[in-house]
Design an enzyme around this catalytic site. Structure first.
Site, PDB file in Angstrom:
ATOM      1  N   ASP A  49      -1.856   2.735  -0.473  1.00 21.18           N
ATOM      2  CA  ASP A  49      -1.038   3.494   0.469  1.00 21.18           C
ATOM      3  C   ASP A  49      -1.905   4.223   1.485  1.00 21.18           C
ATOM      4  O   ASP A  49      -3.110   4.400   1.287  1.00 21.18           O
ATOM      5  CB  ASP A  49      -0.156   4.510  -0.280  1.00 21.18           C
ATOM      6  N   GLU A  92      -1.524   7.562  -3.812  1.00 22.09           N
ATOM      7  CA  GLU A  92      -2.628   8.525  -3.869  1.00 22.09           C
ATOM      8  C   GLU A  92      -2.390   9.629  -2.858  1.00 22.09           C
ATOM      9  O   GLU A  92      -2.776  10.776  -3.072  1.00 22.09           O
ATOM     10  CB  GLU A  92      -3.965   7.819  -3.603  1.00 22.09           C
TER      11      GLU A  92
HETATM   12 ZN   LIG Z   1      -7.929   7.919  -0.141  1.00 24.20          ZN
END
Ligand SMILES: [Zn+2]
Ligand SMILES: *[C@@H]1O[C@H](CO)[C@@H](O)[C@H](O)[C@H]1NC(C)=O
Ligand SMILES: *[C@@H]1O[C@H](CO)[C@@H](O)[C@H](O)[C@H]1NC(C)=O
Ligand SMILES: *[C@@H]1O[C@H](CO)[C@@H](O)[C@H](O)[C@H]1NC(C)=O
Ligand SMILES: *[C@@H]1O[C@H](CO)[C@@H](O)[C@H](O)[C@H]1NC(C)=O
Length: 578
Positions: free
Chosen positions: A160, A227
Site C-alpha cells: 500500500d 502499513e
Molecule cells: Zn513504508
C-alpha cells in the site's frame, strides 16, 4: 513509513553540514525511569557498543554471485526492473484511515490489480514458490530450503501507499501514479515507499531461479496491505498466520523497510544505518467536561480555560533527555564519533569518556540536545499537542474541550510510564480547579461535585511499546547484515571506492501524511524473531524529493543497488549455519 533523515553528528552542527540534506535516515535513543517495556527488559542484558565492525561478506557461491553481478550491469535487466517498478506504481493501492475490514470495503480490491501485475512480471516466482494470500490480499511466499533444520529468514515489504493530496497533483513533475521512467528516476507514489522493496525482492528471486539456485535455507516473503494505516488487516493478520505456521521465534532474521545509507565527510565515508530499535507511541486524549450554561453568567474558568491550563502544564514539563549507555542512540553516537573524521575531537573524547563515566555521559546528552533538537528526539520521549477542540457557539459555555497529545516514547521508557507521567503533570491543574481527574480508567482525584471532570485516555487504543532492541553486539545476524551491506557496496560500480561503516539506528515513525501515523509493520512481528532489521539499502541521494510528499521518485540505480543487496542477503544467509 520510513526513510526519515539521517541524523549525523556532523549534520548536527559539529562539522560540515553539506551532506545532511542528502543523508537520509534515522538516528538513535534515550533512557530514564523504570519502564517495563520489552526494550527495557532487553537493556538489562545488554552491553554498550564499541561499534565493532564486520568485514564485507561475499557469498561463497562465487560463480553465481559473479554472473548475477554481470546481470545487474546489463541494461536490459535494469530497464526491466524499472518497468516492473513503474507498472506496480501505476496501481493506486492507496491506504486510508477510514478503510473497513477486508470483505466489508470494496476499496481493498485494488490489491487484486497489484497481484495481477506482480504475477505477470514474475511468473517464474509465483510458479516456483508457495503462495498464500492471507486475509485475501496479503501476499506470503514460501521458498522451501533443502535443510529444514535451518531457521527460515523472513523478508517483508508493503503493497500500500499513502494517498496523494488532490490539490498537489499539478505540482508533480510526472503524474503521481504514472510510474514514468525519465531516464534517471521512476516517478510516482510508492516508487520509494515501499514498492521497490517488493520489486527488488521478487527480481532477486527470479534471477536466482533463472541461474539454477535452489535454497538450502527456507526464505519467506510477506507483503502487507495497510502499513500506512492501521496495520491490522495486513501485518497484524500475517503475523498470526506466520506464528501459527512457523512458530514463535521461528525465523533467523527479519528484514523490513527502513533506513538506508548516505555519504559523509565529503563523500569518502558511507554510513549505513539499519534501524535496530523503534520508539514507542501513544496518543493521549485529554477531555474536560464541565456544566453548560449561558455565557452571560459564566464561571471564572470554562472547560476551554481548564484544558488550556493543562496544556500549559504539559508543555512546561518536557520529558527528560537521557542517554542510556546500552541504548541505540549511544551506539549510533559511538559509531559516528569513532569513524566519522568530521566529528570534532572534543566530542569524540566526550563520547569515549561517556562509555564508562556517568558524568561524561550526562554532559554528552546535554551537549547533543543543545546542538540540535533532533538529538533530543533520540534521547527523550517527545510530546506534541496536535489536536484541540472545544466550544460550539458564542453564547453557550463549552461543555467539552479536548486535546490530543502525540507521544513518541523513548526506547528505555514505556506506555505506562508516559501515562503515569502525564497524569502527575495534570494533577495540579485538577487540584487548582477542584475538578475530578480520571486517568486511564482510574479515579485519581475527586473534585467538587458538579464541577465536572478531566478524563485521560489512549485516544484510539493504538499505544505501542518501544520495540525490543535487536541484538547488535556479538550477534551473528547483525554481523551478516553488516557484512552483506559492505559486500553490496563493494560490488557496486558506484560505491566500490568508499569506506563503509555500519551503525545501528533508531526509528521513530517520521510519517507525515497520516494523523494516526504509526511505525513499520515490524511492530506486529516481534514474536517471530529477535533479529529485526529495518533497512532498505537506499542511498538518501537516490530519492528525488522525500517520501509521502509530492514528487516521490526513485533513481533507477538505487533499485539496482537494492537488488544487489537482497541477492547477497539471501546467498549469505543460505551459507550461514545456525
Ligand atoms: Zn513504508
Ligand atoms: C543483457 O541481457 C539481455 C537479455 O537477457 C541479453 O539478450 C543481452 O545479450 C545482455 N547484454 C549483454 C551485454 O550481456
Ligand atoms: C473542592 O470541593 C469540595 C466540595 O465542594 C470542597 O469540600 C473542597 O474543600 C474543595 N477543595 C479545594 C482544594 O478547594
Ligand atoms: C505475541 O505473543 C504473545 C504471547 O503469546 C501474544 O499475546 C501476542 O498476541 C503475540 N503478538 C502478536 C503481534 O501476534
Ligand atoms: C543442516 O543444517 C544444520 C545446522 O547448521 C547442520 O548441522 C546440518 O549438517 C545440515 N544438514 C545437512 C544435510 O546439510
Amino acid at each position: 513509513m520510513v526513510l526519515s533523515r539521517l541524523i549525523a553528528l556532523t549534520a548536527l552542527g559539529f562539522g560540515q553540514v553539506g551532506h545532511a540534506a542528502q543523508a537520509l535516515f534515522e538516528a538513535p535513543i534515550p533512557f530514564t525511569g523504570t519502564g517495563t517495556s520489552p526494550a527495557q527488559i532487553a537493556f538489562d542484558a545488554y552491553s554498550p557498543s564499541t561499534c565493532k565492525q564486520s568485514p564485507a561478506l561475499f557469498p561463497k557461491h562465487s560463480e553465481l554471485d559473479a554472473s548475477l553481478e554481470k546481470l545487474f550491469n546489463n541494461r536490459t535487466f535494469q530497464l526491466n526492473a524499472y518497468e516492473a517498478l513503474g507498472s506496480i506504481v501505476r496501481v493506486p493501492s492507496v491506504s486510508t484511515d477510514d478503510l473497513l475490514p477486508v470483505g466489508q470495503d470494496p476499496r481493498w480490491e485494488v490489491f487484486l490489480d497489484v497481484h495481477a501485475v506482480l504475477e505477470s512480471k514474475f511468473p517464474l516466482v509465483f510458479k516456483s514458490l508457495d503462495l498464500t494470500k492471507v486475509n485475501m490480499h496479503n501476499i506470503v511466499l514460501h521458498w522451501q530450503g533443502s535443510n529444514t533444520t535451518l531457521k527460515p529468514i523472513l523478508m517483508t515489504a508493503h503493497q500500500d501507499v499513502v494517498p496523494v493530496e488532490p490539490l498537489t497533483v499539478d505540482q508533480w513533475v510526472h503524474p503521481p501514479f504514472s510510474g514514468h521512467y525519465d531516464g534517471t528516476y521512476i516517478w510516482g507514489r510508492g516508487s520509494c515507499d515501499d514498492k521497490p522493496d517488493i520489486i527488488s525482492q521478487l527480481t532477486t528471486v527470479d534471477s536466482l531461479i533463472r541461474h539454477g539456485f535452489k535454497p538450502t535455507r527456507t526464505v519467506v516473503f510477506a507483503f502487507g496491505i495497510d502499513e500506512e494505516s492501521s496495520g491490522k488487516e495486513g501485518a497484524g493478520k500475517i503475523a498470526r498466520f506466520l506464528e501459527a505456521k512457523y512458530g514463535k521465534d521461528a525465523f533467523a532474521s527479519l528484514l523490513d523497510e527502513g533506513s538506508g545509507f548516505g555519504a559523509r565527510h565529503g563523500g569518502d565515508l558511507i554510513i549505513a544505518s539499519p534501524d535496530t530499535g523503534e520508539k514507542g507511541y501513544v496518543d493521549i486524549h485529554i477531555e474536560v467536561n464541565t456544566p453548560g450554561g449561558h455565557s452571560s453568567v459564566p464561571p471564572r474558568h470554562t472547560a476551554i480555560g481548564i484544558l488550556a491550563s493543562a496544556i500549559v502544564a504539559i508543555e512546561a514539563d518536557p520529558h527528560p533527555v537521557v542517554l542510556p549507555r546500552a541504548g541505540t542512540a549511544f551506539q549510533q553516537i559511538t559509531c559516528e564519533a569513532t569513524f566519522d573524521p568530521s566529528v570534532p575531537s572534543e566530542i569524540r573524547e566526550l563520547v569515549e569518556r561517556a562509555a564508562h563515566d556517568d558524568d561524561a555521559l550526562e554532559e554528552l546528552s546535554r551537549v547533543l540536545a543543545a546542538q540540535n533538537p533532533l538529538y533530543e528526539v533520540l534521547m527523550a520521549t517527545t510530546q506534541a499537542v496536535d489536536i484541540v477542540q472545544g466550544g460550539v457557539k458564542i453564547n453557550a459555555l463549552p461543555e467539552r474541550a479536548v486535546a490530543i497529545v502525540n507521544h513518541r516514547i523513548a526506547q528505555q521508557s514505556s506506555v505506562s510510564e508516559v501515562m503515569e507521567r502525564i497524569t502527575s503533570v495534570i494533577l495540579p491543574t485538577a487540584r487548582k480547579f477542584n475538578i475530578t481527574l480520571n486517568a486511564f480508567g482510574k479515579s485519581v482525584y475527586h473534585g467538587a461535585s458538579g464541577a465536572g471532570e478531566i478524563n485521560l485516555a489512549d485516544t484510539w487504543g493504538t499505544a505501542l511499546e518501544p520495540a525490543p532492541m535487536t541484538p547488535t553486539v556479538d550477534a551473528k545476524p547483525y554481523e551478516i547484515l553488516m557484512g552483506t551491506i559492505k559486500a553490496a557496496l563493494k560490488a557496486s560500480p558506484k560505491y566500490n571506492k568508499n569506506e563503509v561503516v555500519i551503525s545501528p539506528g533508531l526509528a521513530f515513525g517520521m510519517s507525515v501524511t497520516n494523523i494516526c501515523s504509526r511505525y513499520t509493520d515490524t511492530q506486529s512481528y516481534w514474536n517471530l524473531t529477535k533479529h529485526i532489521f529495518r533497512y532498505g539499502h537506499t542511498d538518501g541521494s537516490g530519492i528525488y524529493d522525500g517520501i509521502h510528499t509530492v514528487n516521490e521518485a526513485l533513481n533507477g540505480e538505487s533499485l539496482i543497488e537494492k537488488i544487489r543487496f537482497h541477492t547477497k542477503w539471501i546467498l549469505n544467509w543460505d551459507e550461514a549455519e545456525d
